[in-house]
Design a protein around this motif. Structure first.
Motif, PDB file in Angstrom:
ATOM      1  N   TRP A   3      51.685 110.697  84.777  1.00 51.46           N
ATOM      2  CA  TRP A   3      50.493 109.034  85.061  1.00 51.46           C
ATOM      3  C   TRP A   3      49.840 109.223  83.080  1.00 51.46           C
ATOM      4  O   TRP A   3      48.503 109.165  83.602  1.00 51.46           O
ATOM      5  CB  TRP A   3      50.237 108.797  86.012  1.00 51.46           C
ATOM      6  N   ASP A   5      48.710 107.475  80.115  1.00 50.38           N
ATOM      7  CA  ASP A   5      47.949 105.826  79.790  1.00 50.38           C
ATOM      8  C   ASP A   5      49.170 104.615  79.871  1.00 50.38           C
ATOM      9  O   ASP A   5      49.073 104.314  79.765  1.00 50.38           O
ATOM     10  CB  ASP A   5      46.766 105.548  79.510  1.00 50.38           C
ATOM     11  N   LEU A   8      51.365 104.202  82.102  1.00 51.49           N
ATOM     12  CA  LEU A   8      50.123 102.942  83.104  1.00 51.49           C
ATOM     13  C   LEU A   8      50.712 101.379  82.581  1.00 51.49           C
ATOM     14  O   LEU A   8      50.862 100.409  83.467  1.00 51.49           O
ATOM     15  CB  LEU A   8      49.209 103.826  83.540  1.00 51.49           C
ATOM     16  N   LYS A  13      51.580  94.442  86.508  1.00 53.36           N
ATOM     17  CA  LYS A  13      50.371  94.084  87.228  1.00 53.36           C
ATOM     18  C   LYS A  13      51.070  94.645  88.523  1.00 53.36           C
ATOM     19  O   LYS A  13      50.753  95.274  89.281  1.00 53.36           O
ATOM     20  CB  LYS A  13      50.202  92.811  86.789  1.00 53.36           C
ATOM     21  N   ARG A  16      51.343  97.975  88.898  1.00 51.82           N
ATOM     22  CA  ARG A  16      49.645  98.902  89.253  1.00 51.82           C
ATOM     23  C   ARG A  16      49.491  99.129  90.683  1.00 51.82           C
ATOM     24  O   ARG A  16      48.760  99.757  90.752  1.00 51.82           O
ATOM     25  CB  ARG A  16      49.356  98.323  87.656  1.00 51.82           C
ATOM     26  N   THR A  17      49.479  97.132  91.158  1.00 51.81           N
ATOM     27  CA  THR A  17      49.225  96.568  91.859  1.00 51.81           C
ATOM     28  C   THR A  17      49.669  97.832  92.942  1.00 51.81           C
ATOM     29  O   THR A  17      48.777  98.669  94.206  1.00 51.81           O
ATOM     30  CB  THR A  17      49.319  95.594  92.467  1.00 51.81           C
ATOM     31  N   ARG A  20      48.493 101.931  92.283  1.00 54.63           N
ATOM     32  CA  ARG A  20      47.050 101.666  93.139  1.00 54.63           C
ATOM     33  C   ARG A  20      46.811 101.466  95.090  1.00 54.63           C
ATOM     34  O   ARG A  20      46.055 102.740  94.678  1.00 54.63           O
ATOM     35  CB  ARG A  20      46.452 100.642  92.762  1.00 54.63           C
ATOM     36  N   ARG A  34      41.419 105.546  87.253  1.00 56.74           N
ATOM     37  CA  ARG A  34      41.990 105.823  86.243  1.00 56.74           C
ATOM     38  C   ARG A  34      42.669 103.435  85.864  1.00 56.74           C
ATOM     39  O   ARG A  34      42.752 103.434  85.070  1.00 56.74           O
ATOM     40  CB  ARG A  34      43.015 106.107  85.635  1.00 56.74           C
ATOM     41  N   LEU A  35      42.955 103.505  87.210  1.00 56.17           N
ATOM     42  CA  LEU A  35      44.139 102.034  87.106  1.00 56.17           C
ATOM     43  C   LEU A  35      43.304 101.310  87.033  1.00 56.17           C
ATOM     44  O   LEU A  35      43.006  99.863  86.762  1.00 56.17           O
ATOM     45  CB  LEU A  35      45.164 101.851  88.498  1.00 56.17           C
ATOM     46  N   ASP A  36      42.176 100.791  88.090  1.00 59.88           N
ATOM     47  CA  ASP A  36      41.037 100.401  88.167  1.00 59.88           C
ATOM     48  C   ASP A  36      39.905 100.403  86.297  1.00 59.88           C
ATOM     49  O   ASP A  36      39.959  99.017  86.203  1.00 59.88           O
ATOM     50  CB  ASP A  36      39.557 100.476  88.847  1.00 59.88           C
ATOM     51  N   ASN A  39      42.922  98.370  84.514  1.00 62.23           N
ATOM     52  CA  ASN A  39      43.011  96.860  84.402  1.00 62.23           C
ATOM     53  C   ASN A  39      41.683  95.900  84.047  1.00 62.23           C
ATOM     54  O   ASN A  39      41.852  94.717  83.665  1.00 62.23           O
ATOM     55  CB  ASN A  39      42.687  96.649  86.361  1.00 62.23           C
TER      56      ASN A  39
END
Length: 164
Positions: A3, A5, A8, A13, A16-17, A20, A34-36, A39
């Protein structure tokens, strides 16, 4: 799967949710963080641009769960007192703005609602010179990612901002 960047960022959206949630469930804390961070970074579109001229359409506040929140019997809630410019709030009312309360910038809002009213209140009981705004909102059964730049407890989403 690797994964990066770039991969990602290319996700929607919703993707990604979902990713996560799955990463959190499976204990992949590094991917969750990283996802947080992605976002939050992705939502902070006001960095490096001139001051916005449109109204605020979303107020995001860091507020420990239910601190100073008053729930009303008709499905509305009062937010507690926030230092916000009265002139901006008046403009926001005309565009159906919302308030989203978060425990942290990396968390989705735990309480959100459309602003239906506001009042000027004392911020501290003993200090008559410091006032702020208490928002009256109709609760929405949705949540939002943090939106807004800066290091403080407030983030603003302006009309015309890209929702990422």
């Amino acid at each position: 799967m690797d994964w990066s960047d770039e991969k990602l960022i290319a996700l929607s959206k919703a993707e990604r949710t979902s990713l996560r949630r799955n990463a959190d469930r499976m204990g992949h804390r590094d991917l969750v963080e990283r996802l947080d961070n992605l976002n939050v970074r992705g939502r902070s579109k006001s960095v490096g641009r001139s001051a916005p001229t449109g109204p605020v359409i979303g107020y995001h506040f860091i507020c420990p769960t239910e601190l100073a929140i008053e729930r009303l019997p008709d499905g509305q809630f009062l937010t507690g007192v926030w230092k916000v410019a009265e002139s901006q709030v008046a403009r926001s009312m005309a565009v159906g703005a919302y308030v989203a309360l978060h425990t942290a910038k990396t968390e989705t809002s735990y309480l959100m609602g459309e602003i239906v009213g506001w009042s000027v209140e004392k911020r501290n009981k003993g200090d008559t010179s410091s006032t702020g705004i208490t928002f009256t909102c109709i609760e929405r059964p949705t949540s939002e990612l943090w939106y807004g730049a800066g290091a403080g407890e407030k983030g603003y989403r302006y009309d015309g901002d890209d929702p990422a």
